[in-house]
Write a protein that holds these residues in place. Structure first.
Motif, short mmCIF file in Angstrom:
data_model
loop_
_atom_site.label_atom_id
_atom_site.label_comp_id
_atom_site.label_asym_id
_atom_site.label_seq_id
_atom_site.Cartn_x
_atom_site.Cartn_y
_atom_site.Cartn_z
N ALA A 202 37.20 45.36 26.17
CA ALA A 202 38.48 44.66 26.31
C ALA A 202 39.56 45.72 26.52
O ALA A 202 39.70 46.62 25.69
N PHE A 203 40.30 45.64 27.61
CA PHE A 203 41.22 46.70 28.01
C PHE A 203 42.64 46.16 28.13
O PHE A 203 42.85 45.01 28.57
N ARG A 204 43.61 46.98 27.77
CA ARG A 204 45.00 46.58 27.93
C ARG A 204 45.46 46.75 29.38
O ARG A 204 46.44 46.15 29.79
N VAL A 205 44.80 47.58 30.15
CA VAL A 205 45.16 47.83 31.54
C VAL A 205 44.07 47.27 32.44
O VAL A 205 42.89 47.58 32.27
N GLU B 288 43.37 47.91 35.50
CA GLU B 288 42.71 48.92 36.32
C GLU B 288 41.48 49.48 35.60
O GLU B 288 40.43 49.69 36.21
N ASN B 289 41.61 49.69 34.30
CA ASN B 289 40.46 50.19 33.53
C ASN B 289 39.34 49.16 33.48
O ASN B 289 38.15 49.51 33.51
N ALA B 290 39.70 47.89 33.37
CA ALA B 290 38.69 46.83 33.36
C ALA B 290 37.93 46.78 34.68
O ALA B 290 36.71 46.62 34.72
N GLU B 291 38.66 46.92 35.81
CA GLU B 291 38.01 46.88 37.12
C GLU B 291 37.08 48.07 37.31
O GLU B 291 35.99 47.94 37.89
N LYS B 292 37.49 49.24 36.82
CA LYS B 292 36.62 50.41 36.90
C LYS B 292 35.35 50.19 36.10
O LYS B 292 34.25 50.58 36.51
N LYS B 293 35.49 49.55 34.93
CA LYS B 293 34.32 49.27 34.09
C LYS B 293 33.35 48.34 34.80
O LYS B 293 32.12 48.52 34.73
N VAL B 294 33.87 47.32 35.50
CA VAL B 294 33.00 46.40 36.23
C VAL B 294 32.20 47.13 37.30
O VAL B 294 30.98 46.94 37.45
N LEU B 295 32.88 48.02 38.06
CA LEU B 295 32.19 48.77 39.11
C LEU B 295 31.13 49.70 38.53
O LEU B 295 30.03 49.84 39.09
N TYR C 203 34.53 40.40 35.73
CA TYR C 203 35.84 40.46 35.10
C TYR C 203 36.21 39.05 34.65
O TYR C 203 36.26 38.12 35.46
N LEU C 204 36.49 38.86 33.36
CA LEU C 204 36.69 37.53 32.79
C LEU C 204 38.15 37.11 32.70
O LEU C 204 38.44 36.00 32.27
N GLY C 205 39.06 38.01 33.05
CA GLY C 205 40.46 37.66 32.94
C GLY C 205 41.07 38.17 31.65
O GLY C 205 40.54 39.05 30.99
N VAL C 206 42.19 37.57 31.26
CA VAL C 206 42.96 38.01 30.09
C VAL C 206 42.75 37.03 28.96
O VAL C 206 42.82 35.81 29.16
N ASN C 207 42.48 37.54 27.75
CA ASN C 207 42.31 36.68 26.59
C ASN C 207 43.66 36.41 25.93
O ASN C 207 44.72 36.81 26.43
N GLN C 208 43.64 35.74 24.76
CA GLN C 208 44.87 35.33 24.09
C GLN C 208 45.68 36.51 23.55
O GLN C 208 46.85 36.35 23.21
N TYR C 209 45.07 37.69 23.47
CA TYR C 209 45.78 38.87 22.98
C TYR C 209 46.29 39.75 24.12
O TYR C 209 46.75 40.87 23.88
N GLY C 210 46.15 39.28 25.36
CA GLY C 210 46.62 40.06 26.49
C GLY C 210 45.68 41.16 26.93
O GLY C 210 46.09 42.07 27.63
N LEU C 211 44.40 41.08 26.54
CA LEU C 211 43.41 42.10 26.90
C LEU C 211 42.55 41.61 28.06
O LEU C 211 42.17 40.43 28.11
N HIS C 212 42.20 42.52 28.96
CA HIS C 212 41.38 42.21 30.12
C HIS C 212 39.90 42.35 29.74
O HIS C 212 39.44 43.44 29.40
N MET C 213 39.14 41.27 29.82
CA MET C 213 37.77 41.22 29.33
C MET C 213 36.77 41.53 30.45
O MET C 213 36.94 41.10 31.60
#
Length: 315
Positions: free
Chosen positions: A249-252, A254-261, A272-282
């Protein structure tokens, strides 16, 4: 057995035990401590804390209790949710929630959950058998020993002549005073050097601890990583199953997209699952509609790829 019993058992093996819809109990390593004032020794241990914001279901507690109670995952999930609701109600009524071998929880005037851990149990398995003890202080007469050693080197001339004896003794007194002053100076200089060395060791240990904490901070990133500029394709949010094995779970974003690749290059069906209720990119390793398949895949990921992976169930 109660839910708190299974939480305590899992704290021996994991650093994070989430109670769905209630919060998470976290542990952090603490080095051995020596209290110079009381001459007490405290062995290495795990410091226990509570975070009321981590309420998602990672599957760890529910699956562990389901296996122990011989129940299905769905039935146990409902049972744990009922316990969480009961605990929340107890706290809102102004009562204190006491969990054996874990700690005590209550709400302050602002409605924030407070936690006082129990120090009766050490959840660090490597410290098994070690307990706190008090050592008897050792008195060292270093200065006196050095003076005696120096006095032994003085050439004493003892004769039966009273006049000569009376003339030598005053000089010996003055010599003893001078030697005592020299010994005191040497001792003070040595203690000063030892103090400087100890301060340098403390600074080095603090620097190493900070570096270790930075290297281990992989769950919540507060700033993007300083990586070389690369061109990335925007990854759209993928509709997935209700049970998702989470890779991070990333606050940025760009980091989430790099993790997916990175995961896709390793052969995972990452998304990439989008943003959760805490504003984190899953980001997930994979998603499933069947809970048992998701749990089986989660165990494989924990063994082969990332022990910190967890399960997220979407209602």
């Amino acid at each position: 057995m109660g839910t708190e019993h299974y939480i305590a058992e899992l704290l021996y093996r994991y650093n994070c035990v989430m109670v769905p819809e209630f919060g998470a109990f976290l542990t952090q390593m603490k080095s051995a401590v020596i209290n110079d004032g009381t001459n007490s020794f405290y062995p290495p241990s795990k410091v226990l804390s509570f975070n009321e914001q981590l309420t998602s279901n990672d599957g760890l507690l529910v699956s562990y209790m389901a296996d122990a109670e011989k129940m299905s995952f769905e039935d146990m999930q409902k049972q744990v949710a009922a316990v969480s609701l009961k605990w929340k109600k107890l706290l809102k009524e102004g009562n204190r929630l006491s969990l054996p071998n874990i700690g005590e929880l209550w709400l302050n005037k602002e409605g924030k959950t407070q936690f006082q851990p129990s120090y009766q149990v050490n959840y660090l398995t490597s410290s098994f058998g070690l307990s706190t003890f008090v050592s008897t202080p050792i008195s060292r007469e270093v200065l006196k020993e050095e003076v005696i050693e120096l006095e032994e080197k003085i050439p004493f001339m003892i004769t039966p002549e009273t006049r000569r004896e009376s003339s030598i003794r005053p000089y010996l007194k003055y010599a003893a005073v001078v030697l005592l002053a020299i010994a005191t100076g040497f001792t003070g200089y040595r203690l000063y050097n030892e103090n400087e060395s100890n301060q340098e060791l403390v600074r080095q240990e603090a620097h190493q601890q900070v570096s270790k904490n930075i290297q281990e901070a992989t769950f919540f990133n507060t700033a993007p990583l300083e990586l070389p500029a690369v061109s990335l394709n925007v990854i759209s949010v993928k509709k997935t199953g209700v049970h998702q094995v989470i890779a991070g779970a990333f606050r940025v974003q760009e980091n989430a997209e790099k993790k997916v690749l990175q995961l896709k290059e390793k052969g995972y069906d990452a998304s990439y699952l989008g943003v959760n209720q805490y504003g984190l990119h899953m980001v997930s390793y994979g998603s499933f509609d069947d809970a048992n398949e998701a749990l089986k895949y989660l165990r494989e990921i924990k063994i082969s790829e990332a022990p910190e992976a967890w399960l997220r169930s979407v209602k």
